[in-house]
Scaffold this motif. Structure first.
Motif, mmCIF file in Angstrom:
data_model
loop_
_atom_site.group_PDB
_atom_site.id
_atom_site.type_symbol
_atom_site.label_atom_id
_atom_site.label_comp_id
_atom_site.label_asym_id
_atom_site.label_seq_id
_atom_site.Cartn_x
_atom_site.Cartn_y
_atom_site.Cartn_z
ATOM 1 N N ASP A 13 -22.035 -3.401 17.195
ATOM 2 C CA ASP A 13 -23.014 -3.618 16.129
ATOM 3 C C ASP A 13 -23.366 -2.304 15.434
ATOM 4 O O ASP A 13 -23.518 -2.255 14.204
ATOM 5 C CB ASP A 13 -24.287 -4.252 16.701
ATOM 6 C CG ASP A 13 -24.135 -5.733 17.008
ATOM 7 O OD1 ASP A 13 -23.186 -6.356 16.482
ATOM 8 O OD2 ASP A 13 -24.962 -6.258 17.769
ATOM 9 N N ILE A 14 -23.504 -1.246 16.226
ATOM 10 C CA ILE A 14 -23.823 0.068 15.653
ATOM 11 C C ILE A 14 -22.673 0.551 14.773
ATOM 12 O O ILE A 14 -22.887 1.016 13.644
ATOM 13 C CB ILE A 14 -24.123 1.073 16.780
ATOM 14 C CG1 ILE A 14 -25.464 0.749 17.432
ATOM 15 C CG2 ILE A 14 -24.121 2.512 16.247
ATOM 16 C CD1 ILE A 14 -25.725 1.504 18.710
ATOM 17 N N LEU A 15 -21.444 0.437 15.268
ATOM 18 C CA LEU A 15 -20.299 0.886 14.475
ATOM 19 C C LEU A 15 -20.212 0.103 13.160
ATOM 20 O O LEU A 15 -19.952 0.677 12.100
ATOM 21 C CB LEU A 15 -19.002 0.718 15.271
ATOM 22 C CG LEU A 15 -18.889 1.460 16.604
ATOM 23 C CD1 LEU A 15 -17.465 1.341 17.155
ATOM 24 C CD2 LEU A 15 -19.285 2.923 16.466
ATOM 25 N N LYS A 16 -20.434 -1.190 13.242
ATOM 26 C CA LYS A 16 -20.353 -2.019 12.038
ATOM 27 C C LYS A 16 -21.472 -1.666 11.052
ATOM 28 O O LYS A 16 -21.242 -1.591 9.837
ATOM 29 C CB LYS A 16 -20.441 -3.498 12.425
ATOM 30 C CG LYS A 16 -19.973 -4.452 11.331
ATOM 31 C CD LYS A 16 -18.468 -4.339 11.104
ATOM 32 C CE LYS A 16 -17.966 -5.362 10.104
ATOM 33 N NZ LYS A 16 -16.515 -5.259 9.881
ATOM 34 N N SER A 17 -22.666 -1.432 11.569
ATOM 35 C CA SER A 17 -23.800 -1.130 10.689
ATOM 36 C C SER A 17 -23.629 0.193 9.960
ATOM 37 O O SER A 17 -24.185 0.395 8.879
ATOM 38 C CB SER A 17 -25.107 -1.115 11.489
ATOM 39 O OG SER A 17 -25.159 0.001 12.365
ATOM 40 N N HIS A 18 -22.838 1.102 10.535
ATOM 41 C CA HIS A 18 -22.613 2.402 9.905
ATOM 42 C C HIS A 18 -21.288 2.451 9.127
ATOM 43 O O HIS A 18 -20.805 3.524 8.782
ATOM 44 C CB HIS A 18 -22.655 3.514 10.952
ATOM 45 C CG HIS A 18 -24.035 3.777 11.493
ATOM 46 N ND1 HIS A 18 -25.044 4.324 10.739
ATOM 47 C CD2 HIS A 18 -24.571 3.538 12.718
ATOM 48 C CE1 HIS A 18 -26.140 4.437 11.477
ATOM 49 N NE2 HIS A 18 -25.887 3.961 12.672
ATOM 50 N N GLN A 19 -20.713 1.290 8.869
ATOM 51 C CA GLN A 19 -19.547 1.147 7.991
ATOM 52 C C GLN A 19 -18.316 1.882 8.518
ATOM 53 O O GLN A 19 -17.575 2.506 7.756
ATOM 54 C CB GLN A 19 -19.888 1.625 6.569
ATOM 55 C CG GLN A 19 -21.062 0.897 5.939
ATOM 56 C CD GLN A 19 -21.375 1.387 4.550
ATOM 57 O OE1 GLN A 19 -20.505 1.383 3.673
ATOM 58 N NE2 GLN A 19 -22.604 1.826 4.317
#
Length: 458
Positions: free
Chosen positions: A170-176
Motif C-alpha cells: 500500500d505504501i509503495l502504491k501510494s508513493h507512485q
C-alpha cells in the motif's frame, strides 16, 4: 584477481593464431567479474584532503539526477552475496539508521536542489525489511528534503518474498512506485538452500500473487543460474514459473563466487564442468521465444514494460548519482565517492555505527578521482555492454577524440566476431553479449586493476 589476456594488440591483430588464442582466453573465464559499475568500489581509497560536496555538485553538468537510498539490512546473508549489507531485523537499529539518512539528506539538499530528480531507487539489503512507518519515511525524505516529484520521477524499490505484505505494498502504491524488483533466484527449495537462502516456494508464490494484484507498471524478477545441483531442466522450470506471473522484466545472473562469499567456486562445477554458459543460452533462447527483448547479458524486458508518467529526461551516459545511506555510492563526472566498504559482519556493523553516529555529512573522504582515461573507459563500458552499443559520434562529442584512436584494442572484438561496427555504432554481437563479463574485465585499466588487487575486504 588475475589478468592473463595478452596486451600486445598490434601483434595479435596481424597474426590469426594469436587472435584465436586471444579469443579463447576471453571465452575461457566468462564470469571473472560482474562489472555493474566502473570504476569498481574496491578501487576507492581515502582522499588525502576531504572534498566539500558543495564544490563537487556545483560543477556537475548533468541536467537531472538519480537519487539512490541504500538500506544495508537483510534477513540473512545469502551464500552468493558480497554486498554491503548486515543481517539485522532490529526495529530500533533500523529507526536510528533512517534518522541518520534523514540528517544526511537535509545536509545534501542545498547542493542538488537546482536540478530535478529523474530517477529514484531504494535498494539494499532489503528495504522492505523496514517497518511500514520507516519505509514510508524514505519516500517523505525524498520528497520533502530532496524535492523528488513522484509524478515525474521513475521510482524503483527492491523487495524480497518474506517482506511482501499488504501494508508495505500500500505504501509503495501510494508513493507512485513504477518498478518493484524481487530476488527469487530459484523456485526449487533445495537449490535455494544450497546458497543458504531460507526461502520456501509457497512463500514466493504468495508474494508474487500479491504483487500482481497491485499492478505496478514494471515487475522485475531476479533469477540465478549455476546453483549447486542445478540442471538445465531445473533452471528452465524456475524460469517458466517466473514467466507464468508475466513480469515486465527479468534479470538472469550467473552465480558468482568471490572472496568472502559463502558458496565457493568448486560448488558450481558438476563433474568438473562449469555449466553456466549452457544455462545462460537455454534461458536466453526461452526468453526471446516468449517475446522478451534482450538489453544486456542479464536484462530481458517486454517492450511495453514502462512507466506511464511524463518523466524528467535522464541520459544513460550522465553521472549525477546521489547516494544517500551507508554503503551508497555517489557519482559526479569527475569524482565517485561513498562510505567505506566491507563484507565481514563486524566491520560492516562498525561502518554503519560510524555513519549513524555522524553529525556532518558535507564532505567526501573516500572514493576515487577519475583520470581522463577512466572517464573514457567508463563511457565505453556503460554503452558497449548493453545492446544499444556505443555511438562513436557521442564519444567524439564528449571527449573530442576518436574511440578507436584512443583504444585500438577494441578492434579485437570486431575481428573475433564479439562485436560489429556499423557506420556510427560499435556493439556486441550475441556471442559478445554472452561474454560481457570477460570483455568488461579485459577493458579495466591497469591502474584500477592494481587498486582492486590490493584491496582487502574485512
Amino acid at each position: 584477481m588475475s589478468h592473463t589476456v595478452d596486451t600486445n594488440y598490434s601483434y595479435i591483430i596481424e597474426h590469426p593464431e594469436a587472435l584465436r588464442r586471444w579469443k579463447e582466453t576471453i571465452a575461457s573465464e566468462p564470469y571473472k567479474s560482474y562489472l555493474y559499475s566502473y570504476p569498481h568500489k574496491t578501487s576507492y581509497r581515502e582522499f588525502e584532503t576531504k572534498l566539500p560536496l558543495s564544490e563537487l555538485w556545483s560543477k556537475e553538468p548533468a541536467e537531472s539526477f538519480f537519487l539512490y537510498m541504500h538500506i544495508p539490512f537483510c534477513g540473512a546473508r545469502c551464500g552468493f552475496c558480497n554486498l554491503f549489507t548486515l543481517p539485522d531485523k532490529s526495529a530500533d537499529v533500523h529507526a536510528q539508521y533512517v534518522d541518520a539518512l534523514e540528517r544526511q539528506a537535509e545536509q545534501w539538499a542545498p547542493f542538488i536542489q537546482n536540478k530535478p530528480i529523474a530517477r529514484f531507487a531504494i535498494g539494499g539489503g532489503t528495504p522492505t525489511l523496514l517497518e511500514p512507518f520507516q519505509l514510508d519515511r524514505l519516500f517523505r525524505i525524498a520528497k520533502e528534503k530532496v524535492g523528488m516529484d513522484p509524478s515525474r520521477t521513475s521510482i524503483s524499490v527492491e523487495t524480497s518474498p518474506e517482506t511482501v505484505t499488504i501494508d508495505r505494498l500500500d505504501i509503495l502504491k501510494s508513493h507512485q512506485v513504477d518498478r518493484v524488483s524481487m530476488g527469487i533466484q530459484s523456485f526449487i527449495e533445495a537449490e535455494a538452500e544450497a546458497i543458504y537462502r531460507p526461502q520456501k516456494p509457497l512463500e514466493v508464490e504468495r508474494a508474487l500473487e500479491q504483487l500482481k494484484q497491485y499492478q505496478f507498471p514494471i515487475l522485475n524478477l531476479d533469477l540465478i543460474y549455476g546453483l549447486p545441483g542445478q540442471t538445465v531442466d531445473s533452471w528452465l522450470y524456475s524460469l517458466d514459473r517466473a514467466l507464468s506471473f508475466e513480469p515486465g522484466e527479468i534479470f538472469i545472473y550467473p552465480l558468482y563466487t568471490r572472496e568472502h562469499t559463502i558458496v565457493k567456486p568448486e560448488q558450481i562445477r558438476q563433474s568438473g564442468e562449469d555449466r553456466r554458459i549452457l544455462l545462460y543460452t537455454a534461458a536466453r533462447d526461452r526468453l526471446l521465444a516468449q517475446g522478451y527483448t534482450q538489453y544486456s547479458m542479464r536484462r530481458f524486458a517486454r517492450e511495453e514494460a514502462s512507466s506511464n508518467k511524463p518523466l524528467f529526461p535522464y541520459g544513460c551516459q550522465e553521472e549525477g548519482m546521489i547516494g544517500l545511506g551507508c554503503g551508497a555510492r555517489s557519482y559526479t563526472r569527475n569524482v565517485h565517492y561513498s562510505s567505506r566498504y566491507s563484507v565481514g559482519r563486524s566491520a560492516t556493523a562498525s561502518i554503519i555505527a560510524d555513519y549513524v553516529a555522524a553529525e556532518n555529512y558535507s564532505t567526501a573522504d573516500y572514493g576515487i578521482i577519475l583520470s581522463d582515461d577512466e572517464k573514457k573507459r567508463r563511457f565505453i563500458l556503460k554503452a558497449l555492454l548493453h545492446t544499444e552499443g556505443l555511438a562513436l559520434s557521442s564519444y567524439v562529442e564528449r571527449f573530442g577524440t576518436q574511440t578507436l584512436d584512443d583504444y585500438p584494442e577494441l578492434q579485437l572484438l570486431v575481428l573475433t566476431g564479439l562485436a560489429c561496427i556499423e557506420p556510427d555504432l560499435l556493439c556486441l554481437t550475441h556471442e559478445g553479449l554472452m561474454y560481457s563479463d570477460a570483455i568488461g574485465d579485459w577493458l579495466i585499466s591497469a591502474d584500477i586493476r592494481s587498486r582492486m588487487e590490493s584491496y582487502v575486504l574485512l
